[in-house]
Design a protein around this motif. Structure first.
Motif, PDB file in Angstrom:
ATOM      1  N   VAL A  80       0.743  -1.328   0.534  1.00 51.57           N
ATOM      2  CA  VAL A  80       0.017  -0.557  -0.142  1.00 51.57           C
ATOM      3  C   VAL A  80       0.678   1.314   0.477  1.00 51.57           C
ATOM      4  O   VAL A  80       1.082   1.712   1.296  1.00 51.57           O
ATOM      5  N   PRO A  81       0.963   2.041  -1.571  1.00 49.75           N
ATOM      6  CA  PRO A  81       2.376   2.850  -1.165  1.00 49.75           C
ATOM      7  C   PRO A  81       1.408   4.391  -0.864  1.00 49.75           C
ATOM      8  O   PRO A  81       2.775   5.175  -0.723  1.00 49.75           O
ATOM      9  N   GLU A  82       0.429   4.548  -0.569  1.00 48.03           N
ATOM     10  CA  GLU A  82      -0.232   4.926   0.099  1.00 48.03           C
ATOM     11  C   GLU A  82       0.093   5.529   1.247  1.00 48.03           C
ATOM     12  O   GLU A  82      -0.366   6.903   1.625  1.00 48.03           O
ATOM     13  N   VAL A  83       0.374   4.542   2.029  1.00 51.28           N
ATOM     14  CA  VAL A  83       0.442   5.183   3.011  1.00 51.28           C
ATOM     15  C   VAL A  83       2.176   5.853   3.732  1.00 51.28           C
ATOM     16  O   VAL A  83       2.844   5.620   3.070  1.00 51.28           O
ATOM     17  N   PRO A  84       1.836   6.813   4.250  1.00 52.33           N
ATOM     18  CA  PRO A  84       2.781   7.959   4.655  1.00 52.33           C
ATOM     19  C   PRO A  84       4.122   7.180   5.497  1.00 52.33           C
ATOM     20  O   PRO A  84       3.831   6.028   5.913  1.00 52.33           O
ATOM     21  N   SER A  85       5.084   7.516   5.134  1.00 51.51           N
ATOM     22  CA  SER A  85       6.345   6.698   5.907  1.00 51.51           C
ATOM     23  C   SER A  85       6.894   7.594   7.098  1.00 51.51           C
ATOM     24  O   SER A  85       6.643   6.824   7.815  1.00 51.51           O
TER      25      SER A  85
END
Length: 57
Positions: A26-31
Motif C-alpha cells: 500500500v504505497p499510499e501509506v505515509p512513511s
C-alpha cells in the motif's frame, strides 16, 4: 487476555508481518506513519520479551 499472555510472541510476529505487507503493498501509506508504528512495535517487543522471560523464570 490470557490468550495474549500465553501466545504473546506469536501474536507479535503476526502483527509485524502484517505491518510489513501493508507497508510494501500500500504505497499510499505515509512513511511517517509507518515509522511511527515501527517505533511503537519496537516498544511492544520489549513488553513481549518481558512476558516470555517471566514464563521462563
Amino acid at each position: 487476555m490470557n490468550f495474549l499472555k500465553t501466545h504473546a510472541t506469536r501474536v507479535y510476529a503476526v502483527v509485524v508481518a502484517v505491518l510489513a505487507l501493508v507497508a510494501h503493498f500500500v504505497p499510499e501509506v505515509p512513511s511517517a506513519l509507518v515509522l511511527a508504528v515501527v517505533a511503537a512495535i519496537l516498544g511492544i517487543g520489549e513488553g513481549v520479551q518481558r512476558v516470555e522471560d517471566s514464563k521462563n523464570a
